[in-house]
Design a protein around this motif. Structure first.
Motif, short mmCIF file in Angstrom:
data_model
loop_
_atom_site.label_atom_id
_atom_site.label_comp_id
_atom_site.label_asym_id
_atom_site.label_seq_id
_atom_site.Cartn_x
_atom_site.Cartn_y
_atom_site.Cartn_z
N ARG A 199 -3.37 0.76 -8.26
CA ARG A 199 -2.68 0.34 -7.05
C ARG A 199 -1.37 1.13 -6.89
NH1 ARG A 199 -6.82 -1.81 -7.72
NH2 ARG A 199 -7.30 0.18 -6.73
N ALA A 200 -0.65 1.35 -7.98
CA ALA A 200 0.58 2.14 -7.92
C ALA A 200 0.29 3.57 -7.49
CB ALA A 200 1.29 2.11 -9.27
N PHE A 201 -0.79 4.15 -8.02
CA PHE A 201 -1.15 5.51 -7.64
C PHE A 201 -1.49 5.59 -6.15
CE2 PHE A 201 -4.31 8.86 -6.96
CZ PHE A 201 -3.61 9.96 -7.45
N GLU A 202 -2.26 4.63 -5.66
CA GLU A 202 -2.63 4.64 -4.24
C GLU A 202 -1.39 4.52 -3.36
OE1 GLU A 202 -7.09 2.66 -4.75
OE2 GLU A 202 -5.35 1.38 -4.39
N LEU A 203 -0.46 3.67 -3.74
CA LEU A 203 0.79 3.54 -2.98
C LEU A 203 1.56 4.86 -2.96
CD1 LEU A 203 2.05 0.03 -4.13
CD2 LEU A 203 1.48 0.68 -1.78
N ILE A 204 1.64 5.52 -4.10
CA ILE A 204 2.39 6.77 -4.19
C ILE A 204 1.70 7.87 -3.39
CG2 ILE A 204 3.08 8.61 -5.78
CD1 ILE A 204 3.80 6.38 -7.79
N VAL A 205 0.38 7.94 -3.42
CA VAL A 205 -0.34 8.91 -2.59
C VAL A 205 0.00 8.70 -1.12
CG1 VAL A 205 -2.62 9.59 -1.73
CG2 VAL A 205 -2.27 9.28 -4.18
N LEU A 206 -0.10 7.47 -0.65
CA LEU A 206 0.19 7.17 0.75
C LEU A 206 1.64 7.50 1.10
CD1 LEU A 206 -1.74 3.81 0.97
CD2 LEU A 206 -2.28 5.87 2.28
#
Length: 253
Positions: free
Chosen positions: A141-148
């Motif tokens: 979830r942290a990775f997805e937030l950072i990608v966005l």
């Protein structure tokens, strides 16, 4: 015009295509040059020194030439070596790694560098290789937030997107692709409180410490955050990710 050379560039392979009977096109995520396409000549031959090195989810250092003015779509691979650090992820963690690769393939334009996103991706891949899948959820979830966030696709998480009003700490809100952050409805299956969304926003503003801060902030809300982020990512990718569909199909077996 003499070819320019990029040497020992930190990289991960995201995808590979057949180019000929003996060669491949590699889609590679590099730290300083973003996503690039490399022609790996003769790599499919059993005698190729590159054959055992060019694997996905492994840290590499690659060297390649930039022909002409350096703006060609496909460059020529000249060297590759394993940078060491961890083994290949296995089982569900391997599928998760392939999901990350497809996500970056869909969202990253070529030749657009994201050094911090590269570092975070490398850290996540290392965890996939060394940790049990049960502890990976907040990391994803942290990775997805950072990608966005890095791609400018994430609205402020501390404001209602349409009104720009600050979120009420105890009130539930959801993140949707078409409207950003809005008050939750009775029909919404997953929601976070205003305080939780603000904690996520604060974590993402921690500069170089955004990734560990986001993992900590996601730990308590990962389950509710998952469907909201997946919907937003699918919206920006255009279609259902193939790796995501594969993971869902395997869960039904």
């Amino acid at each position: 015009m003499a070819a320019k050379r990029v040497g020992e560039e930190p990289a991960f392979i995201l995808h590979r295509y057949d180019w000929s009977e003996s060669s491949l096109i590699l889609e590679v995520f590099t730290r300083h040059r973003g996503r690039v396409a490399l022609l790996a000549k003769g790599v499919k031959r059993h005698t190729s020194n590159f054959r055992p090195v060019l694997l996905a989810l492994q840290p590499l250092k690659v060297s390649y030439t930039l022909s002409g003015d350096g703006n060609a779509d496909i460059h020529v691979l000249k060297g590759a070596e394993w940078a060491g650090g961890h083994i290949m992820p296995m089982g569900n963690n391997l599928l998760t790694g392939l999901y990350l690769n497809e996500l970056l393939m869909r969202l990253l334009a070529r030749d657009d560098p994201y050094a911090y996103l590269f570092d975070v991706y490398g850290a996540v891949v290392k965890l996939l290789a060394t940790q049990q899948e049960e502890v990976i959820e907040p990391v994803l979830r942290a990775f997805e937030l950072i990608v966005l966030r890095e791609l400018g696709l994430l609205p402020s998480l501390e404001l209602e997107t349409q009104t720009l009003q600050a979120l009420a700490p105890e009130k539930p809100y959801v993140l949707v692709a078409e409207m950003g952050v809005r008050p939750a409805l009775a029909s919404d299956r997953a929601a976070l409180t205003g305080q939780q969304w603000c904690q996520l926003q604060k974590a993402l503003e921690q500069g170089e410490g955004a990734y560990p801060a986001a993992v900590r902030a996601c730990a308590a809300v990962a389950s509710a955050l998952k469907p909201q982020l997946r919907h937003l990512l699918q919206y920006h990718c255009g279609t259902q990710l193939r790796t995501r569909q594969l993971m869902m199909d395997l869960q039904t077996l």
